[in-house]
Design an enzyme around this catalytic site. Structure first.
Site, PDB file in Angstrom:
ATOM      1  N   ASN A   1      11.908 -23.859   4.214  1.00 39.69           N
ATOM      2  CA  ASN A   1      11.697 -24.538   2.921  1.00 39.69           C
ATOM      3  C   ASN A   1      12.103 -23.657   1.731  1.00 39.69           C
ATOM      4  O   ASN A   1      11.924 -24.047   0.582  1.00 39.69           O
ATOM      5  CB  ASN A   1      10.246 -25.029   2.768  1.00 39.69           C
TER       6      ASN A   1
ATOM      7  N   PHE B   1       4.369  -3.897  13.287  1.00 39.64           N
ATOM      8  CA  PHE B   1       3.860  -2.819  12.448  1.00 39.64           C
ATOM      9  C   PHE B   1       4.578  -2.925  11.084  1.00 39.64           C
ATOM     10  O   PHE B   1       4.454  -3.946  10.440  1.00 39.64           O
ATOM     11  CB  PHE B   1       3.913  -1.481  13.208  1.00 39.64           C
ATOM     12  N   ASN B   2       5.348  -1.981  10.619  1.00 44.78           N
ATOM     13  CA  ASN B   2       5.918  -2.113   9.270  1.00 44.78           C
ATOM     14  C   ASN B   2       7.426  -2.379   9.328  1.00 44.78           C
ATOM     15  O   ASN B   2       8.211  -1.434   9.458  1.00 44.78           O
ATOM     16  CB  ASN B   2       5.626  -0.857   8.449  1.00 44.78           C
TER      17      ASN B   2
ATOM     18  N   ARG C   1      -4.867   3.160  -2.925  1.00 42.20           N
ATOM     19  CA  ARG C   1      -4.794   1.728  -3.231  1.00 42.20           C
ATOM     20  C   ARG C   1      -5.948   1.028  -2.505  1.00 42.20           C
ATOM     21  O   ARG C   1      -6.180   1.286  -1.324  1.00 42.20           O
ATOM     22  CB  ARG C   1      -3.446   1.181  -2.750  1.00 42.20           C
TER      23      ARG C   1
ATOM     24  N   TYR D   1      -4.804 -12.790   4.401  1.00 46.91           N
ATOM     25  CA  TYR D   1      -3.526 -12.891   5.116  1.00 46.91           C
ATOM     26  C   TYR D   1      -3.704 -12.513   6.589  1.00 46.91           C
ATOM     27  O   TYR D   1      -3.286 -13.239   7.497  1.00 46.91           O
ATOM     28  CB  TYR D   1      -2.478 -11.977   4.458  1.00 46.91           C
TER      29      TYR D   1
ATOM     30  N   SER E   1       0.909  -9.787  13.094  1.00 45.68           N
ATOM     31  CA  SER E   1       0.970  -8.543  12.318  1.00 45.68           C
ATOM     32  C   SER E   1      -0.061  -7.549  12.809  1.00 45.68           C
ATOM     33  O   SER E   1      -1.162  -7.938  13.237  1.00 45.68           O
ATOM     34  CB  SER E   1       0.688  -8.877  10.851  1.00 45.68           C
TER      35      SER E   1
ATOM     36  N   LYS F   1      -3.374 -14.737  10.244  1.00 50.40           N
ATOM     37  CA  LYS F   1      -2.559 -14.359  11.409  1.00 50.40           C
ATOM     38  C   LYS F   1      -3.418 -14.320  12.672  1.00 50.40           C
ATOM     39  O   LYS F   1      -2.998 -14.761  13.745  1.00 50.40           O
ATOM     40  CB  LYS F   1      -1.882 -13.001  11.174  1.00 50.40           C
TER      41      LYS F   1
HETATM   42  C1  UD1 Z   1       0.874  -3.785   3.943  1.00 55.87           C
HETATM   43  C2  UD1 Z   1      -0.279  -4.715   4.078  1.00 55.87           C
HETATM   44  C3  UD1 Z   1      -0.251  -5.251   5.472  1.00 55.87           C
HETATM   45  C4  UD1 Z   1       1.078  -5.908   5.792  1.00 55.87           C
HETATM   46  C5  UD1 Z   1       2.186  -4.876   5.573  1.00 55.87           C
HETATM   47  C6  UD1 Z   1       3.568  -5.413   5.870  1.00 55.87           C
HETATM   48  C7  UD1 Z   1      -2.059  -3.967   2.551  1.00 55.87           C
HETATM   49  C8  UD1 Z   1      -3.400  -3.342   2.446  1.00 55.87           C
HETATM   50  N1  UD1 Z   1      -1.536  -4.028   3.793  1.00 55.87           N
HETATM   51  O1  UD1 Z   1       0.678  -2.767   4.903  1.00 55.87           O
HETATM   52  O2  UD1 Z   1      -1.292  -6.180   5.655  1.00 55.87           O
HETATM   53  O3  UD1 Z   1       1.109  -6.369   7.111  1.00 55.87           O
HETATM   54  O4  UD1 Z   1       2.104  -4.425   4.250  1.00 55.87           O
HETATM   55  O5  UD1 Z   1       4.109  -6.097   4.803  1.00 55.87           O
HETATM   56  O6  UD1 Z   1      -1.478  -4.387   1.574  1.00 55.87           O
HETATM   57  N2  UD1 Z   1       2.458   3.011  -0.613  1.00 55.87           N
HETATM   58  C9  UD1 Z   1       2.636   3.847  -1.681  1.00 55.87           C
HETATM   59  N3  UD1 Z   1       3.207   3.355  -2.817  1.00 55.87           N
HETATM   60  C10 UD1 Z   1       3.624   2.056  -2.936  1.00 55.87           C
HETATM   61  C11 UD1 Z   1       3.425   1.191  -1.830  1.00 55.87           C
HETATM   62  C12 UD1 Z   1       2.840   1.694  -0.684  1.00 55.87           C
HETATM   63  O7  UD1 Z   1       2.293   5.025  -1.615  1.00 55.87           O
HETATM   64  O8  UD1 Z   1       4.143   1.668  -4.000  1.00 55.87           O
HETATM   65  C13 UD1 Z   1       1.885   3.551   0.651  1.00 55.87           C
HETATM   66  C14 UD1 Z   1       0.654   2.853   1.161  1.00 55.87           C
HETATM   67  O9  UD1 Z   1      -0.498   3.442   0.632  1.00 55.87           O
HETATM   68  C15 UD1 Z   1       0.807   3.050   2.677  1.00 55.87           C
HETATM   69  C16 UD1 Z   1       2.321   3.055   2.898  1.00 55.87           C
HETATM   70  O10 UD1 Z   1       2.880   3.369   1.635  1.00 55.87           O
HETATM   71  O11 UD1 Z   1       0.315   4.309   3.053  1.00 55.87           O
HETATM   72  C17 UD1 Z   1       2.884   1.738   3.370  1.00 55.87           C
HETATM   73  O12 UD1 Z   1       2.472   0.711   2.471  1.00 55.87           O
HETATM   74  P1  UD1 Z   1       3.028  -0.776   2.588  1.00 55.87           P
HETATM   75  O13 UD1 Z   1       4.498  -0.774   2.696  1.00 55.87           O
HETATM   76  O14 UD1 Z   1       2.399  -1.580   1.488  1.00 55.87           O
HETATM   77  O15 UD1 Z   1       2.482  -1.291   3.996  1.00 55.87           O
HETATM   78  P2  UD1 Z   1       0.980  -1.278   4.590  1.00 55.87           P
HETATM   79  O16 UD1 Z   1      -0.009  -0.797   3.604  1.00 55.87           O
HETATM   80  O17 UD1 Z   1       1.026  -0.585   5.893  1.00 55.87           O
END
Ligand code: UD1
Length: 338
Positions: free
Chosen positions: A32, A178-179, A293, A148, A124, A152
């Site tokens: 969509n 994972f990521n 955060r 969210y 996820s 899931k």
């Molecule tokens: C986040 C979501 C998770 C989702 C995943 C994939 C949260 C709490 N968790 O996970 O549910 O499945 O994304 O999309 O939002 N970081 C920084 N600076 C930033 C952004 C992130 O330092 O601007 C750090 C975070 O603290 C973390 C790491 O980078 O340690 C990864 O962050 P992020 O990419 O947002 O993923 P998750 O937190 O693992």
């Protein structure tokens, strides 16, 4: 196999469509475009050299979905269509439950009506919430800390209940990502965050491209080697290939229900990711340390042994590959770089 892909123009969906076609599957997409761009379809076609059959519809539109399913009679569905922002899910939880849970229920119902036997579900690692220890295996306790993640987890329950229903012929692979990061090596497809990215990887590439002043490093007092958060970053092409492998595993018929972690089995810190990106880009990317955060966890990385064994698959791309592909994509996004 005839594979119906919901959300096939999204980040993981588009890469999976490419891998499905490369593996010789017949693909039809329902989408969509609520969080994706129409021109991604043309990019998929350019990479695969095939015309993509796509129906623009919302998976909650039962009549429209049923019409497509009746017409196509898919052997399997890969279900990506969902809302995916953790922060947005806390602001509009009802919409998240409506799309992610309601949409999945409608899809399962339609699949049953047309006798479709296999589903691969996009879940996820968020379902684990704060893991007790790392690496995280599929046997770890679940307990998502946000709406969210709960949608899931409920999606997983819904699917397992449909598999277990009397007389059911459904089999399912539930894939816990994972990521997901990186981009297609062609530079033609990748993640398209709307607005300011919440996730680290797109924030880094946008900062490297000069669109943001600096990266905010959230928290430097976690119990990790350098104090910053550790995650299992998996290249989206590796992730896409796991979906093709999951489809193969379901078609063999040994297991009716698989729940699998998709990760590399290795964690990298925020600073390691920034350093690797800086090396790939060829200049330092500015960052500033900030407080934690809200809702974040210190470390989360996968034990992918079960997926490795059951799917005969493993993540192959390195962190350098991830950064190089993401950077190539960042520079190619229409209008992304001055
Ligand atoms: C986040 C979501 C998770 C989702 C995943 C994939 C949260 C709490 N968790 O996970 O549910 O499945 O994304 O999309 O939002 N970081 C920084 N600076 C930033 C952004 C992130 O330092 O601007 C750090 C975070 O603290 C973390 C790491 O980078 O340690 C990864 O962050 P992020 O990419 O947002 O993923 P998750 O937190 O693992």
């Amino acid at each position: 196999m005839k594979v119906l892909v919901t959300g096939g123009a999204g980040f993981v969906g588009s890469h999976t469509v490419v891998e499905l076609i490369a593996a010789g599957h017949d693909v039809r997409v329902v989408e969509n475009f609520c969080n994706s761009e129409r021109w991604i379809v043309e990019r998929i076609e350019r990479i695969t050299g095939q015309t993509l059959v796509l129906d623009e519809l919302d998976i909650r539109d039962r009549a429209a979905l049923l019409a497509v399913a009746r017409d196509y009679a898919p052997d399997a569905v890969i279900h990506f269509a969902a809302l995916k922002s953790v922060s947005e899910s806390t602001e509009m939880p009802a919409s998240y439950y409506d799309v992610n849970v309601g949409g999945t229920a409608t899809l399962l119902d339609v699949m049953q009506q047309v006798g479709c036997k296999h589903i691969v579900f996009s879940s996820s690692a968020t379902v684990y919430g704060q893991p007790e220890s790392c690496p995280v295996a599929e046997t770890a306790a679940v307990g998502p800390g946000n709406p969210y993640g709960r949608t899931k987890l409920i999606g997983e329950w819904l699917i397992r209940d449909c598999v277990a229903a009397p007389g059911s012929t459904l089999s399912a692979a539930i894939l816990r990502y994972f990521n997901p990061v990186g981009a297609h090596p062609s530079g033609l497809m990748g993640e398209l965050p709307r607005g300011v990215p919440n996730n680290l990887a797109p924030y880094i590439t946008q900062t490297a491209a000069g669109q943001r002043d600096y990266i905010r490093v959230f928290g430097d007092d976690y119990a990790t080697p350098d104090g910053t958060g550790v995650r299992d970053y998996i290249h989206v092409v590796d992730l896409a290939k796991a979906h093709v492998a999951a489809l193969n595993a379901l078609s063999v018929g040994t297991d009716r229900e698989l729940t699998l972690n998709l990760g590399t089995g290795r964690g990298y810190s925020v600073l390691e990711l920034i350093e690797t990106f800086s090396a790939v880009v060829g200049h330092p990317i500015p960052y500033q340390r900030q407080g934690r955060r809200a809702g974040d966890i210190g470390e989360c990385w996968a034990d992918p042994a079960l997926a490795n064994r059951v799917l005969g698959w493993r993540a192959e791309k390195s962190l350098q590959d991830i950064c190089a592909d993401a950077w190539r994509w960042q520079q190619a996004i229409p209008g992304a770089v001055d």
